[in-house]
Design a protein around this motif. Structure first.
Motif, short mmCIF file in Angstrom:
data_model
loop_
_atom_site.label_atom_id
_atom_site.label_comp_id
_atom_site.label_asym_id
_atom_site.label_seq_id
_atom_site.Cartn_x
_atom_site.Cartn_y
_atom_site.Cartn_z
N GLU A 144 0.64 -1.15 -0.08
CA GLU A 144 0.24 -0.14 0.10
C GLU A 144 0.75 1.38 0.12
OE1 GLU A 144 -3.89 1.36 2.54
OE2 GLU A 144 -2.46 0.21 3.36
N PRO A 145 1.57 1.44 -1.14
CA PRO A 145 2.71 2.65 -1.25
C PRO A 145 2.28 3.73 -0.76
CG PRO A 145 2.19 1.54 -3.54
CD PRO A 145 1.45 0.78 -2.37
N GLN A 146 0.84 4.26 -1.28
CA GLN A 146 0.42 5.61 -0.87
C GLN A 146 0.00 5.86 0.38
OE1 GLN A 146 -1.33 3.07 -2.53
NE2 GLN A 146 -3.25 2.90 -1.43
N ASN A 147 -0.02 4.64 1.22
CA ASN A 147 -0.35 4.80 2.88
C ASN A 147 1.11 4.86 3.69
OD1 ASN A 147 -1.03 4.45 5.25
ND2 ASN A 147 -2.70 2.98 5.00
N ASP A 148 1.36 6.16 3.89
CA ASP A 148 2.67 6.23 4.78
C ASP A 148 2.65 5.71 5.88
OD1 ASP A 148 3.22 8.07 2.65
OD2 ASP A 148 3.06 9.88 3.59
N GLN A 149 1.57 5.50 6.62
CA GLN A 149 1.74 4.70 7.89
C GLN A 149 1.93 3.22 7.68
OE1 GLN A 149 0.63 6.09 11.33
NE2 GLN A 149 1.93 4.32 11.71
N ALA A 192 6.01 -1.17 8.13
CA ALA A 192 6.56 -2.24 7.34
C ALA A 192 8.32 -1.82 7.47
CB ALA A 192 6.18 -2.37 6.18
N LEU A 193 8.65 -0.62 7.26
CA LEU A 193 9.94 -0.32 7.11
C LEU A 193 10.71 -0.33 8.70
CD1 LEU A 193 9.91 2.94 4.84
CD2 LEU A 193 10.90 0.67 4.34
N LYS A 195 16.89 3.99 5.58
CA LYS A 195 17.07 5.26 4.64
C LYS A 195 15.82 5.92 4.23
CE LYS A 195 19.81 7.18 1.01
NZ LYS A 195 20.85 7.11 -0.29
N ARG A 196 14.78 4.95 3.86
CA ARG A 196 13.45 5.39 3.42
C ARG A 196 12.69 5.83 4.87
NH1 ARG A 196 10.04 1.14 -0.09
NH2 ARG A 196 8.40 2.98 -0.04
N LEU A 197 12.94 4.99 5.75
CA LEU A 197 12.32 5.34 7.14
C LEU A 197 12.55 6.69 7.74
CD1 LEU A 197 10.36 4.34 9.44
CD2 LEU A 197 12.32 3.23 10.61
N ILE A 198 13.86 7.30 7.60
CA ILE A 198 14.14 8.60 8.22
C ILE A 198 13.76 9.65 7.34
CG2 ILE A 198 15.93 7.57 9.84
CD1 ILE A 198 18.04 8.69 7.57
N GLU A 199 13.18 9.39 6.16
CA GLU A 199 12.51 10.36 5.32
C GLU A 199 11.38 11.11 6.42
OE1 GLU A 199 11.05 9.30 1.53
OE2 GLU A 199 13.23 8.23 1.25
N ASP A 200 11.00 12.20 6.37
CA ASP A 200 10.21 12.99 7.27
C ASP A 200 8.73 12.28 7.07
OD1 ASP A 200 11.78 14.64 8.07
OD2 ASP A 200 11.36 16.21 6.86
N ARG A 201 8.41 11.93 5.73
CA ARG A 201 7.00 11.51 5.77
C ARG A 201 6.84 10.08 6.51
NH1 ARG A 201 6.54 9.35 -0.41
NH2 ARG A 201 4.47 8.52 0.12
N TYR A 202 7.64 9.37 6.41
CA TYR A 202 7.58 8.08 6.97
C TYR A 202 7.88 8.12 8.42
CZ TYR A 202 7.50 6.31 2.38
OH TYR A 202 7.17 6.16 1.04
N ALA A 221 7.51 10.71 10.47
CA ALA A 221 6.43 11.31 11.12
C ALA A 221 5.45 10.41 11.77
CB ALA A 221 5.64 12.45 10.19
N LYS A 222 5.19 9.19 10.95
CA LYS A 222 4.32 8.34 11.28
C LYS A 222 4.68 7.47 12.54
CE LYS A 222 1.51 9.56 8.06
NZ LYS A 222 0.11 10.21 8.60
N GLN A 223 5.78 7.52 13.08
CA GLN A 223 6.16 6.69 14.21
C GLN A 223 6.27 7.47 15.35
OE1 GLN A 223 6.94 3.40 14.13
NE2 GLN A 223 6.11 3.67 12.01
N ASN A 224 6.15 6.82 16.64
CA ASN A 224 6.12 7.79 17.90
C ASN A 224 7.35 8.63 18.05
OD1 ASN A 224 3.88 6.41 18.88
ND2 ASN A 224 4.97 4.57 19.51
#
Lengths: 516, 208
Positions: free
Chosen positions: A178-183, A188-189, A213-220, A222-225
């Motif tokens: 579900e690539p469009q769902n950042d959460q 998953a990352l 590397k992907r996870l530390i992008e702001d958009r992803y 931001a979805k973590q605590n």
């Protein structure tokens, strides 16, 4: 009389109307919301558990219930079973009810997840937990969004079971469902990163790096605590260091330092100044690890000079500076730098470390242990020597007396500026004291420690008092012998324990000679 | 860095807010000078502004006609001004706090009064003798009144005793953990590894 009769008639009519309304209420259908309220109320009372279960089942199969109400009803139902410790009953109910409402995909997923959690947790049947989640994937092959959720959960359970490779693989399958769902992507990352990081294999950094590397992008991220952000950001640098990709690591640290400085500058920022400093410290460590000692020295100096308002890592940086200078054979410089470490030491362990550090440097300079042991003895017994009587033959001299403290002009410049902005409270005074310690000026530091103690309110009194004595007074005296007198004086004042001046227990002020 | 002043939004009325503003303005201007010892010197204007704020806050805190919450906020601000001015040893200050503490309405803002009273009794000195004396005086005064001691006072006393106890246990000293450096001399037994070269034997007679 007539009035009384009429009033009585009205009363009878009113009572009859009330009774009729009550009868209507008894036959009218209770709404789903009301049932849910009743079930929620009943779950807390053992004698009403059966009622709660019945109501929940009715809600779940009711065509009038919306998905949220069904989900809430399932929560209440599982809660009641768990309170009764009837976990098998809970599993059975979840399975049965999922089949009763196949059209509610969210409910079906929730029922599967609940079963898996019951197997994993209360029933301790981890294989069945995994099987339940896999059953969902098999029975819903086209439901990608929910498939992603299930795979992430599957990965988490596998990771708990230390099946790291399988966990990584499951999470990897979830990433692009579900690539469009950042959460969803972020979860998953995160699982991929955690699985690979937990796996103590040689190539773990290699494996962690791409998803991280992907996870530390702001958009992803931001979805973590919030508390996860720092971990993930520092872990990326750790991976680069583990892979010995030091140039990349330094570029990354520099970028992060800049980001945190900018965030810190924003109004109402909650970013602490030490965050930017920590990236700076990491960068210094990379030079250290690479054995590029001159650059490491400069980088550790930057931990102080570029972050003059944040003393958190000054001590660590100063210690590394002293050790690197020793490693480079610049023993005289090392001696001066290590002396600052001794001045700034905050507890006995750190004092001991620095006494030993200085003794080793003396030994390295002299190529014999004479001066080193004279220094150790001085630290051990103080100027009065082993007999503790001044003016006797065993009096000792401090070999450090002949060693000048270092000159740090750049530090002095930035610290002076920082002191101007520091404020006027006790904490500001303590900060000023630290800037003087790390500039090699213990007397000035001591005065600031005294001022911080005197100025401040009661709350931090003991911390400030201990620091005033153990760091401030000790740095000026050059040893720890006799510090008990300082503690006693701070505790009771000149009148001593009885509080009466001019009696036998009066105390001499040990601070006074240091202030001359 | 830490700003000079605590909480300007206490909403305790125009007077407290105005006093806070004075403190804030003075506070913001702090740090223009630094003595060699690093103590933040206040400019004469700062000292004057803070002094005016202090007098105003002191009046407010002592005003029995004022609302309790205004008095409590005024006391908090006053304590902070004394911290900024470093003038806890001002003559009469400890007496002022003690009188306030023993006043009828003090129960309603005991926490800031107790904090201020203890700091004033410490009087900017680097020991707790004055604070111990304060507790002795307070005990005597309360005993003379014959009233039960307020729980907040008991809590504050316990808190002080806890803090003071820290000074009863100085660090144990590093002496017993320090040992002189020893030069390790390897026992040398070179001879053990040295063997003489074998002497070539005489060629046997008759052999070439």
């Amino acid at each position: 009389m007539r009035v009384a009769h009429a009033a009585g008639l009205v009363l009878v009519v009113m009572l009859a109307a009330g009774a009729a309304r009550a009868a209507d209420a008894g036959t009218a259908e209770v709404s789903v919301a009301e049932k849910l309220d009743r079930a929620a109320e009943a779950r807390g009372r053992t004698e009403r558990h059966a009622e709660a279960l019945k109501l929940c089942e009715e809600i779940i199969v009711s065509a009038k219930a919306d998905p949220k109400q069904r989900a809430d009803a399932l929560d209440v139902l599982i809660d009641v079973y768990c309170r009764q410790k009837k976990y098998d009953g809970a599993v059975e109910a979840a399975q049965r009810l999922a089949k009763a409402v196949p059209g509610d995909a969210a409910f079906v997923l929730k029922a599967f997840m609940v079963r898996a959690e019951l197997y994993r947790g209360e029933l301790k049947q981890r294989d069945r937990a995994l099987a339940t989640l896999r059953e969902f994937l098999q029975s819903h092959p086209d439901d990608k969004p929910r498939g992603a959720t299930v795979r992430v959960r599957l990965a988490a359970i596998l990771r708990e079971d230390r099946q790291f490779e399988e966990a990584y693989a499951e999470a990897a399958k979830a990433v692009d469902l579900e690539p469009q769902n950042d959460q969803s992507v972020s979860d998953a990352l995160t699982e991929m990163v955690e699985a690979a990081w937990s796996d103590e294999k040689a190539d773990k950094a290699q494996k962690v790096l791409p998803p991280l590397k992907r996870l530390i992008e702001d958009r992803y991220l931001a979805k973590q605590n919030g508390w996860q952000h720092w971990n993930m950001r520092t872990r990326y640098g750790d991976c680069l260091r583990l892979l010995k990709r030091y140039d990349e690591a330094r570029a990354y640290y520099a970028a992060q330092e800049k980001i945190d400085r900018q965030k810190r500058a924003a109004p109402d920022s909650r970013v602490e100044p030490k965050w930017a400093q920590e990236w700076c410290r990491h960068a210094a460590v990379t030079f250290d690890e690479e054995g590029r000692l001159d650059e490491a020295l400069a980088a550790y100096e930057r931990v102080l000079v570029d972050h003059p308002t944040s003393p958190d890592y000054w001590y660590e940086a100063q210690v590394r500076i002293a050790d690197i200078l020793t490693k480079k054979g610049r023993f005289e410089d090392a001696l001066r730098a290590a002396r600052v470490c001794l001045d700034a030491a905050r507890d006995e362990g750190s004092v001991l470390d620095n006494v030993r550090r200085l003794a080793e440097i003396f030994k390295a300079i002299d190529t014999h242990v004479g001066r080193a042991n004279a220094f150790i003895n001085y630290q051990k017994y103080g100027p009065a020597g082993e007999d503790a009587k001044p003016g006797t033959a065993d009096d000792l001299k401090d070999p450090l007396e002949a060693v000048a403290r270092p000159a740090y002009p750049e530090r002095e410049r930035v610290f002076a500026e920082a002191r101007k902005q520091a404020g006027d409270d006790a904490d500001a005074m303590r900060f000023r004291a630290l800037t003087y310690l790390y500039s090699g000026k213990p007397k000035e530091a001591f005065r600031c420690f005294l001022d911080a103690f005197a100025r401040g309110s009661e709350n931090e009194l003991q911390t400030r008092g201990v620091e005033m004595i153990f760091t401030g007074a000790r740095a000026v005296r050059g040893h720890t012998i006799g510090l008990e007198d300082f503690f006693e004086f701070v505790n009771y004042g000149p009148a001593g324990p009885d509080g009466k001046a001019g009696t036998g227990d009066d105390l001499a002020d040990p601070f006074a000679p240091l202030l001359k | 860095m830490r700003s000079a002043v605590i909480n300007p939004l206490t909403a305790c009325g125009v007077l407290v807010a105005a006093a806070w503003m004075v403190v804030s303005v003075a506070g913001a201007a702090l740090g223009g000078q630094d003595t060699p010892a690093g103590l933040a010197e206040l400019s004469p204007e700062d000292v004057q502004a803070l002094g005016e704020a202090r007098d105003c806050l002191q009046d407010m805190a002592a005003d029995e006609g004022e609302h309790d919450y205004v008095r409590a906020e005024a006391l908090l601000a006053l304590n902070r001004v004394h911290e900024a001015l470093g003038d806890w040893g001002r003559p009469g200050l400890a007496d002022w706090y003690e009188r306030l503490l023993l006043s009828e309405k003090a129960k309603r803002f005991l926490s800031p009064v107790l904090a201020g009273a203890q700091a004033a009794c410490r009087g900017g000195r680097y020991h707790l003798g004055g604070v111990r004396e304060f507790w002795r005086r307070l005990d005597a005064a309360l005993q003379a009144r014959g009233e039960p001691v307020d729980r907040q006072i008991e809590d504050a006393r316990r808190a002080f005793q806890g803090r003071a106890a820290r000074f009863e246990k100085p660090p144990q000293g590093i002496a017993r953990r320090l040992k002189p450096l020893v030069v390790k001399v390897q026992k040398m037994n070179v001879g053990r590894h040295l063997k003489p070269y074998p002497v070539p034997s005489e060629p046997e007679k008759g052999r070439k």
